[in-house]
Design a protein around this motif. Structure first.
Motif, mmCIF file in Angstrom:
data_model
loop_
_atom_site.group_PDB
_atom_site.id
_atom_site.type_symbol
_atom_site.label_atom_id
_atom_site.label_comp_id
_atom_site.label_asym_id
_atom_site.label_seq_id
_atom_site.Cartn_x
_atom_site.Cartn_y
_atom_site.Cartn_z
ATOM 1 N N VAL A 66 -3.023 -3.941 -30.073
ATOM 2 C CA VAL A 66 -2.454 -3.555 -28.396
ATOM 3 C C VAL A 66 -2.356 -5.481 -28.437
ATOM 4 N N THR A 67 -0.854 -6.403 -28.016
ATOM 5 C CA THR A 67 -1.216 -7.376 -28.619
ATOM 6 C C THR A 67 -0.463 -7.915 -27.419
ATOM 7 N N CYS A 68 -0.986 -9.457 -26.736
ATOM 8 C CA CYS A 68 -0.036 -9.546 -26.206
ATOM 9 C C CYS A 68 0.498 -11.666 -26.070
ATOM 10 N N SER A 69 1.216 -11.573 -25.758
ATOM 11 C CA SER A 69 1.731 -12.835 -26.000
ATOM 12 C C SER A 69 2.873 -13.212 -23.932
ATOM 13 N N LYS A 70 4.224 -14.483 -23.992
ATOM 14 C CA LYS A 70 4.525 -14.446 -23.219
ATOM 15 C C LYS A 70 5.241 -13.912 -22.436
ATOM 16 N N ASN A 71 5.463 -13.344 -21.579
ATOM 17 C CA ASN A 71 6.053 -12.206 -20.790
ATOM 18 C C ASN A 71 6.119 -10.968 -21.271
ATOM 19 N N ASP A 72 4.996 -10.048 -22.632
ATOM 20 C CA ASP A 72 5.204 -9.137 -22.374
ATOM 21 C C ASP A 72 3.326 -8.583 -23.529
ATOM 22 N N ILE A 73 3.167 -7.325 -22.867
ATOM 23 C CA ILE A 73 1.910 -6.873 -23.968
ATOM 24 C C ILE A 73 2.703 -5.608 -25.167
ATOM 25 N N ARG A 74 2.316 -5.511 -25.863
ATOM 26 C CA ARG A 74 2.635 -4.852 -27.290
ATOM 27 C C ARG A 74 1.955 -3.712 -27.563
ATOM 28 N N VAL A 75 2.180 -2.131 -27.886
ATOM 29 C CA VAL A 75 0.787 -1.525 -28.813
ATOM 30 C C VAL A 75 2.257 -1.013 -29.996
ATOM 31 N N TRP A 76 0.886 -0.971 -30.844
ATOM 32 C CA TRP A 76 1.984 -1.706 -32.080
ATOM 33 C C TRP A 76 1.090 0.084 -32.332
ATOM 34 N N TYR A 77 1.894 0.730 -33.801
ATOM 35 C CA TYR A 77 1.305 1.639 -34.968
ATOM 36 C C TYR A 77 1.139 1.286 -36.320
ATOM 37 N N THR A 78 -0.001 1.022 -36.129
ATOM 38 C CA THR A 78 -0.833 0.295 -37.883
ATOM 39 C C THR A 78 -0.204 0.816 -39.008
ATOM 40 N N LEU A 110 5.251 0.178 -27.314
ATOM 41 C CA LEU A 110 5.440 0.576 -26.575
ATOM 42 C C LEU A 110 4.799 -1.083 -26.288
ATOM 43 N N ARG A 111 6.082 -1.390 -25.197
ATOM 44 C CA ARG A 111 6.441 -2.768 -24.807
ATOM 45 C C ARG A 111 6.353 -2.562 -22.823
ATOM 46 N N ILE A 112 5.318 -4.072 -22.940
ATOM 47 C CA ILE A 112 5.178 -3.982 -21.180
ATOM 48 C C ILE A 112 5.817 -5.314 -21.023
ATOM 49 N N VAL A 113 6.945 -5.544 -20.120
ATOM 50 C CA VAL A 113 7.220 -6.719 -19.769
ATOM 51 C C VAL A 113 6.903 -7.320 -18.151
ATOM 52 N N VAL A 114 6.225 -8.201 -17.994
ATOM 53 C CA VAL A 114 6.547 -9.037 -17.206
ATOM 54 C C VAL A 114 7.103 -10.431 -16.818
ATOM 55 N N PRO A 115 8.457 -10.613 -16.505
ATOM 56 C CA PRO A 115 8.949 -12.301 -16.562
ATOM 57 C C PRO A 115 7.948 -12.561 -16.436
ATOM 58 N N ASN A 116 8.480 -13.989 -17.617
ATOM 59 C CA ASN A 116 8.472 -15.605 -16.405
ATOM 60 C C ASN A 116 6.308 -15.220 -16.529
ATOM 61 N N MET A 117 5.931 -15.142 -17.176
ATOM 62 C CA MET A 117 4.632 -14.267 -16.815
ATOM 63 C C MET A 117 3.745 -15.046 -18.399
ATOM 64 N N ALA A 164 12.526 -2.845 -36.854
ATOM 65 C CA ALA A 164 11.267 -3.801 -37.247
ATOM 66 C C ALA A 164 11.779 -4.867 -35.271
ATOM 67 N N ALA A 165 10.319 -5.465 -35.026
ATOM 68 C CA ALA A 165 10.272 -6.328 -33.653
ATOM 69 C C ALA A 165 9.235 -7.338 -33.963
ATOM 70 N N CYS A 166 8.558 -8.461 -33.194
ATOM 71 C CA CYS A 166 8.222 -8.877 -32.572
ATOM 72 C C CYS A 166 7.735 -9.652 -32.213
ATOM 73 N N HIS A 167 6.573 -10.572 -31.411
ATOM 74 C CA HIS A 167 6.198 -11.622 -30.092
ATOM 75 C C HIS A 167 7.419 -12.538 -30.536
ATOM 76 N N THR A 168 8.159 -13.338 -29.620
ATOM 77 C CA THR A 168 9.245 -14.271 -29.683
ATOM 78 C C THR A 168 8.681 -15.701 -29.432
ATOM 79 N N GLU A 169 7.161 -15.824 -28.946
ATOM 80 C CA GLU A 169 6.511 -16.996 -28.324
ATOM 81 C C GLU A 169 5.127 -16.819 -29.288
ATOM 82 N N ALA A 170 4.176 -17.072 -28.928
ATOM 83 C CA ALA A 170 2.553 -17.349 -29.218
ATOM 84 C C ALA A 170 2.388 -16.069 -28.842
ATOM 85 N N VAL A 171 1.275 -15.550 -29.806
ATOM 86 C CA VAL A 171 0.502 -14.131 -29.635
ATOM 87 C C VAL A 171 -1.256 -14.804 -29.128
ATOM 88 N N HIS A 172 -1.630 -14.644 -28.605
ATOM 89 C CA HIS A 172 -3.059 -15.337 -27.312
ATOM 90 C C HIS A 172 -3.968 -14.007 -27.558
#
Length: 608
Positions: free
Chosen positions: A337-349, A356-363, A316-324
């Motif tokens: 697909v969800t997005c938050s601080k540092n990353d975008i994630r793709v989920w299988y419902t 999938l996790r797409i990380v863009v640090p410090n953004m 199990a995993a999830c975002h650690t910051e607010a999901v926007h």
């Protein structure tokens, strides 16, 4: 209002509560806190049940050894009573609300035979209380630590005796004895010689002869339970990193095996096996002795570890910051697909699993969209750039640099996948032409004077509507690039939706109202009271236009009948402000995301 409860199907967010993850004695369930809620999850089916009753964030969760009871404590405001709730595990029902501590419940523990519940108050309370489980009443209480010592933060029970327990914290380790006849508890200070430590965790040996304490300085102390004396400690040189650990080590001591977080090899104890996990370890809990255990981390990840092979599996995993933001690709309910601080994630419902996790640090990613052909994820970032990624691999496709001067706050793509409409913090709306090898600015629309919060495009790609925090929604002709209509209200608009027939739009924002508007002339048709408290931040409408959903600062997901303007179902589950929500294609699920990092998946009601 006579509306029904919206059925909650699945959610995610855990990791920040020390020792918050625990395995039930039946070996078939794990439990953890989720904001105001306690989650019970079946390990095999991953089905979840939610215990609602707390009025603020849950600070600790424990299960009795016989498996019959769950106890959970919460945080509250300074000076106010912080509740402990005793739950029936089998019936998933609230049995009793126990209120003596103030401010925060720091720790809970059931006694060896589940006769008593031990509770420890937080810094503003400082007391330890013994509760009789069957009678649902307090037996006695006492200050948890001496005046000369720091705060106690941990309470653990004896492995065999109901009348003995241990508290520990900043410079204090105490063994307590319950005198039931006189309704008193008597503490004995444990002697550690010249050592002064901040205690982070305690484990009592199965035979009660010894107990072990882990410290913030990275060593482990071994104490004799009867004599209340330290008999051993170590390692001497390289320490266990208990505060910021990102691995788990199996360490063999004289009498038992311990699982402790660790960062480097030690001199006195031999590391036999080691795994690496993401984030500081906050919880370790056994499923079956010598078979499996679970690891919870501060990065909101849960790992299942096999003892024999000592290999980890992320379950199990999830975002650690607010999901926007949250979006479903066109035509599918199985992915979102969800997005938050540092990353975008793709989920299988269907399996509530991260693909999938797409990380863009410090953004910070403010908004996302998936092109209709499913070939790219378009994302809006606080550095002013628009980034496109491949949804299968997460590899970057292209970047539109300096798309907006004050960050990109909203984004949408046309159905022909040839244009991106973006909104910025400065209020501009920009149209971008996207081709196979190049992307260029097509037009700038300058009428908003504050951040653009939401963009929706008509199916024919000839018109769009933008909502802004300046109190306007503007309907644009994106062929001639002119304003067609402007809608004004005394609010910060947060969200807007076209009715599927595209002759009306619905809006909402900080004024708590839901407005119905004519697209043709911008006139208001009707206005509804959308929320009793707080802004409405997200809304979405079904493909037939019969129903729509809203969510906002009241933490409630509401399903509305579009024509009647009435709420038909309410979803209770979020602990933070809801930022966005979406109805999946085919009306199978509703997914809502919030400022506390939670993603909640709701079953769309079969009938209304």
């Amino acid at each position: 209002m006579g509306n029904k409860r919206l059925p909650l199907r699945e959610c995610d967010k855990r990791g920040h509560v020390p020792c918050g993850l625990t395995c039930h004695p039946d070996k078939e369930h794990i439990l953890y806190p989720l904001g105001y809620t306690v989650v019970i999850q079946e390990l095999d089916s991953k089905k979840q049940t939610f215990l609602h009753g707390h009025t603020n964030n849950v600070s600790c969760v424990v299960v009795s050894r016989n498996g019959l009871y769950i106890a959970s404590g919460q945080v509250t405001f300074m000076g106010f009573k912080a509740d402990i709730i005793l739950w029936d595990f089998q019936r998933r029902e609230l049995l009793a609300r126990l209120s003596l501590h103030k401010g925060k419940i720091e720790g809970l523990a059931f006694s060896a035979n589940s006769l008593y519940l031990l509770s420890l108050g937080g810094q503003d309370d400082g007391s330890v209380v013994v509760w009789h489980v069957d009678k649902r009443e307090a037996v006695c209480g006492s200050p948890a630590s001496a005046c000369s010592a720091g705060n106690a933060t941990i309470v653990v029970c004896s492995s065999r005796r109901d009348e003995m327990f241990v508290t520990a914290g900043n410079g204090t380790i105490r063994v307590w004895e319950l005198d039931l006849a006189n309704r008193k508890i008597h503490p004995t200070e444990c002697q550690t010689g010249h050592l002064r430590r901040v205690i982070m965790c305690v484990k009592v040996a199965d035979d009660d002869n010894y107990f072990y304490v882990g410290t913030s300085s990275g060593d482990v102390l071994k104490l004799n339970t009867d004599k209340k004396l330290m008999t051993d400690y170590g390692p001497q040189k390289e320490k266990f990193s208990l505060v910021s650990s990102s691995s788990v080590t199996l360490v063999f001591s004289l009498s038992s095996s311990l699982l402790v977080p660790e960062s480097r090899a030690t001199s006195r104890r031999t590391i036999t096996k080691k795994i690496q996990v993401q984030g500081a370890v906050t919880s370790l809990t056994q499923r079956c002795e010598g078979h499996q255990f679970f690891v919870g981390t501060k990065e909101c990840q849960i790992y299942q570890v096999n003892y024999t092979a000592f290999t980890e599996e992320l379950i199990a995993a999830c975002h650690t910051e607010a999901v926007h933001d949250i979006v479903f690709p066109s035509g599918t309910s199985d992915l979102f697909v969800t997005c938050s601080k540092n990353d975008i994630r793709v989920w299988y419902t269907p399996e509530n699993r991260e693909l999938l996790r797409i990380v863009v640090p410090n953004m910070i990613c403010h908004a996302i969209d998936v092109t209709r052909d499913g070939k790219s994820i378009i994302s809006a970032w606080n550095d002013g750039n628009i980034r496109a990624f491949l949804p299968q691999s997460g590899q970057p496709m292209y970047v539109i640099n300096h798309a907006h001067s004050l960050g990109v706050t909203a984004v949408a793509t046309t159905s022909d996948c040839k244009r991106i409409i973006s909104g910025g913090g400065e209020g501009q709306v920009r149209v971008w032409e996207i081709h196979e090898r190049i992307h260029k600015l097509g037009e700038i629309l300058k009428e908003h004077v504050s951040a653009v919060s939401c963009i929706k495009i008509k199916k024919d790609d000839r018109e769009c509507v933008t909502a802004s925090l300046d109190g306007t929604c503007i309907i644009w002709d994106i062929v001639r690039f002119i304003r067609k209509q402007i809608i004004l209200a005394n609010t910060f608009f947060k969200c807007v939706c076209y009715h599927p027939e595209e002759y009306q739009i619905i809006t909402s924002g900080t004024n708590k109202k839901i407005g119905y508007w004519e697209v043709f002339d911008g006139s208001m048709i009707r206005e509804l009271e959308g929320s009793a408290s707080g802004s409405i931040n997200g809304m979405d409408i079904t493909s037939d236009g019969a129903y729509f959903v809203t969510g906002g600062d009241d933490h409630l997901v509401k399903l509305w009948d579009y024509n009647e303007g009435a709420v038909t179902h309410v979803g209770v589950g979020h602990s933070g402000n809801i930022s966005r929500l979406k109805i999946c294609p085919g009306n199978k699920y509703i997914v809502s995301v919030s400022a506390d990092g939670a993603i909640l998946v709701w079953k769309y009601p079969d009938s209304h």
